[in-house]
Motif scaffolding. Structure first.
Motif, mmCIF file in Angstrom:
data_model
loop_
_atom_site.group_PDB
_atom_site.id
_atom_site.type_symbol
_atom_site.label_atom_id
_atom_site.label_comp_id
_atom_site.label_asym_id
_atom_site.label_seq_id
_atom_site.Cartn_x
_atom_site.Cartn_y
_atom_site.Cartn_z
ATOM 1 N N ASP A 53 0.870 -1.243 -0.067
ATOM 2 C CA ASP A 53 0.011 -0.028 -0.221
ATOM 3 C C ASP A 53 0.813 1.182 -0.206
ATOM 4 N N THR A 56 -0.428 4.529 1.733
ATOM 5 C CA THR A 56 -0.349 4.569 3.171
ATOM 6 C C THR A 56 0.903 4.917 3.612
ATOM 7 N N SER A 70 -6.844 10.055 9.749
ATOM 8 C CA SER A 70 -7.599 9.089 9.023
ATOM 9 C C SER A 70 -7.835 7.761 9.682
ATOM 10 N N GLN A 74 -11.687 6.170 10.424
ATOM 11 C CA GLN A 74 -11.898 4.862 10.019
ATOM 12 C C GLN A 74 -12.220 4.084 11.261
ATOM 13 N N ILE A 124 -3.596 0.958 9.516
ATOM 14 C CA ILE A 124 -4.405 1.403 8.454
ATOM 15 C C ILE A 124 -4.613 0.197 7.532
ATOM 16 N N ARG A 125 -3.516 -0.538 7.072
ATOM 17 C CA ARG A 125 -3.847 -1.716 6.191
ATOM 18 C C ARG A 125 -4.760 -2.691 6.780
ATOM 19 N N MET A 127 -7.396 -2.046 9.073
ATOM 20 C CA MET A 127 -8.730 -1.595 9.035
ATOM 21 C C MET A 127 -9.125 -1.754 7.637
ATOM 22 N N LYS A 128 -8.372 -1.600 6.524
ATOM 23 C CA LYS A 128 -8.860 -1.343 5.261
ATOM 24 C C LYS A 128 -9.193 -2.981 4.806
ATOM 25 N N LYS A 129 -8.306 -4.040 5.175
ATOM 26 C CA LYS A 129 -8.467 -5.220 4.778
ATOM 27 C C LYS A 129 -9.727 -5.866 5.655
ATOM 28 N N LYS A 132 -13.022 -4.393 4.503
ATOM 29 C CA LYS A 132 -13.394 -4.773 3.048
ATOM 30 C C LYS A 132 -14.100 -6.190 3.129
#
Length: 145
Positions: A53, A56, A70, A74, A124-125, A127-129, A132
């Motif tokens: 990423d 990020t 951010s 999130q 952050i990675r 939370m995104k994963k 999703k």
């Protein structure tokens, strides 16, 4: 006497019919929302897995404070949260608890205070994963009235 056992006749009030205020319709709509969240296991990416990423990573390297804002957003917290001392550490513990990631508070503390930008990027990675993989199923059932 009127032949009713000594009591006078009383007129019964007429039953009043109320007007129809609503018309029968299709029925009542109910909605069910189901959330399935991936939980358990370890962190989905390592602390040094920054190549996956790039955006990020660049934010974490150049302006980690913006990445922290951010992350708070999130995570569902006020964007002022990163202004409080220890908030990033608290969010890391919270993320680990929310998604049932293996680890300890001591590991979280060491990661945040020794590798702050890398820890932010990893969080952050994660939370995104994890977010999703949520699935929302909305079903509508009509019940006749």
């Amino acid at each position: 006497m009127d032949g009713s056992g000594g009591k006078g006749t009383e007129a019964k009030p007429e039953k009043m019919e109320l007007p129809v205020l609503t018309q029968p319709g299709l029925g009542v709509t109910t909605t069910t929302v189901t959330t399935i969240t991936q939980t358990g296991g370890g962190w989905s990416t390592g602390l040094l897995d920054v190549c996956g990423d790039t955006n990020t990573f660049l934010m974490g390297a150049l302006v980690p404070c913006c990445l922290d804002l951010s992350l708070a957003h999130q995570y569902g917290e006020c964007m002022c949260l990163p202004l409080l001392p220890g908030s990033t550490f608290a969010m890391r513990v919270g993320i680990r608890e929310r998604f049932k990631i293996r680890g300890s508070v001591c590991e979280d503390w060491a990661t945040v205070y020794c590798c702050y930008p890398l820890a932010l990027c990893q969080m952050i990675r994660e939370m995104k994963k994890r977010l999703k993989t949520q699935i929302y199923t909305v079903s509508t059932a009509l019940e006749s009235s």
